[in-house]
Design a protein around this motif. Sequence first.
Motif, short mmCIF file in Angstrom:
data_model
loop_
_atom_site.label_atom_id
_atom_site.label_comp_id
_atom_site.label_asym_id
_atom_site.label_seq_id
_atom_site.Cartn_x
_atom_site.Cartn_y
_atom_site.Cartn_z
N ARG A 18 0.52 -1.27 -0.07
CA ARG A 18 0.02 0.12 -0.08
C ARG A 18 0.90 1.23 0.01
O ARG A 18 0.55 2.22 -0.55
CB ARG A 18 -0.98 0.11 1.35
CG ARG A 18 -1.86 1.04 1.32
CD ARG A 18 -2.92 0.95 2.40
NE ARG A 18 -3.61 0.15 2.29
CZ ARG A 18 -3.66 -1.05 3.33
NH1 ARG A 18 -2.61 -1.00 4.16
NH2 ARG A 18 -4.52 -1.96 3.18
N THR A 19 1.95 1.35 0.74
CA THR A 19 2.65 2.36 0.86
C THR A 19 3.31 2.57 -0.50
O THR A 19 3.73 3.58 -0.95
CB THR A 19 3.87 2.17 2.01
OG1 THR A 19 3.35 1.78 2.99
CG2 THR A 19 4.81 3.48 2.01
N CYS A 20 3.71 1.46 -1.29
CA CYS A 20 4.36 1.78 -2.73
C CYS A 20 3.53 2.21 -3.75
O CYS A 20 3.93 2.51 -4.82
CB CYS A 20 5.00 0.48 -3.00
SG CYS A 20 6.48 -0.32 -1.99
N GLY A 21 2.17 2.26 -3.29
CA GLY A 21 1.09 2.68 -4.20
C GLY A 21 0.38 1.87 -5.07
O GLY A 21 -0.29 2.07 -5.85
N SER A 77 -2.88 -0.47 -5.92
CA SER A 77 -3.94 -0.65 -5.83
C SER A 77 -4.62 -1.94 -5.15
O SER A 77 -3.90 -2.73 -4.98
CB SER A 77 -4.73 -0.27 -7.33
OG SER A 77 -4.56 -1.62 -7.93
N ARG A 114 -2.56 -5.28 -5.06
CA ARG A 114 -2.10 -5.98 -3.84
C ARG A 114 -2.80 -7.37 -3.82
O ARG A 114 -2.04 -8.28 -3.23
CB ARG A 114 -2.81 -5.21 -2.57
CG ARG A 114 -1.98 -4.13 -2.38
CD ARG A 114 -2.09 -3.44 -0.96
NE ARG A 114 -4.00 -3.14 -0.72
CZ ARG A 114 -4.30 -1.94 -0.97
NH1 ARG A 114 -3.59 -0.84 -1.81
NH2 ARG A 114 -5.44 -1.80 -0.53
#
Length: 277
Positions: free
Chosen positions: A177-180, A182, A186
Motif C-alpha cells: 500500500r505504501t508503494c502505491g 491498488s 495488492r
Amino acid sequence: MTATPVRAPRTGRERTRPQQRSRPARATRWRRIITPLLVVVLWEGASRAGILPPDKLSAPSDVLAAGWRLAADGTLWHNLLDSLVRAVIGLAIGGGLGLALGSVAGLLRLGDDLVDPPVQMARMLPHLGLVPLLLIWVGIGEPLKISLVALGAFFPVYLNTYGGIRGIDERLVEAARTCGLSAAARLRHVVLPGALPSLFLGLRLAFGAGWLSLVVGEQVNADSGLGFMMMEAREFAQTDVVVLGLLIYALLGLLSDLALRTAEGRALAWRRGLEAS
C-alpha cells in the motif's frame, strides 16, 4: 607498502550447492516404488500359498484378470466414466463455493462475521452422516452423489483459503500500500502468492475427501459407477471385482494428487522449501 587483501575464491562446494539442493529427482525416484512392489509380491505369495483365502481377498493376478475382462466387455469403462463425471461436477461445485466463501471471509471483516461462524459450525458435522437428510432433500438420484462429493470438497478448500489469506503478514500488505499499489494489485502480487500454498493443500485434501464421498454415494441406490460395480460384485461374492474397484479409486486419488502436486510445483516455483536429506 601494505599488501592488498585478496578475497578468497569460492570453492567448488559453494558453487555447486544450489545444484546439489536441486538434484534431479529421477535418480532416486525408483526407490518410491520398492515398497508398493514388495507389498504386491507378498500379497501374491500369500494368496498362492493359501494364507489368504480367495473368498476373503483375491490375489493381484486375479484382480488384474478381472480388470482385463471387465475392460474388454466395456463394463469397466462405462462405470469409470460415470464416476469421473460425478467427481468432476461435485469437486467443481464444492471447491468453487469453498474458494468463493473462503475469500470473502478472509478478505472482508463483514464476510468473516457473517460467513465463518455458520461454516465452522457446519464443518463439525460428519458430512457422510448427512446421507439420511440428503435423501429427503434431493432424493436418491444423481444429486445425492454429487452433493456428497461437493460437501466433502467444500470444507478443505474453504478452511485453507481462509487460513491462507489470514496467515499473510500484514506488513507485506502495508508495504504494498505504501508503494502505491491498488487494491487489485495488492490482491494479485501479495495476497494471491501468499495464499497459494494453503490453497493447493486444500485442493489436495478436497480431492481425497471427494473420492471418499463418491465411494459412499455410489453405494446408495446407484445403477452405475465404480461403487455400484463393487456392490453388485459383493452380491455375487466376486471379491476380485470388489478389490479392483478399490484399487481404481486409489489410483484415481493418486493421479489427481500427482497432478495437483505438479501444478503446485510450477505455480510456486519461486518458493524454496526444506528438502529431505
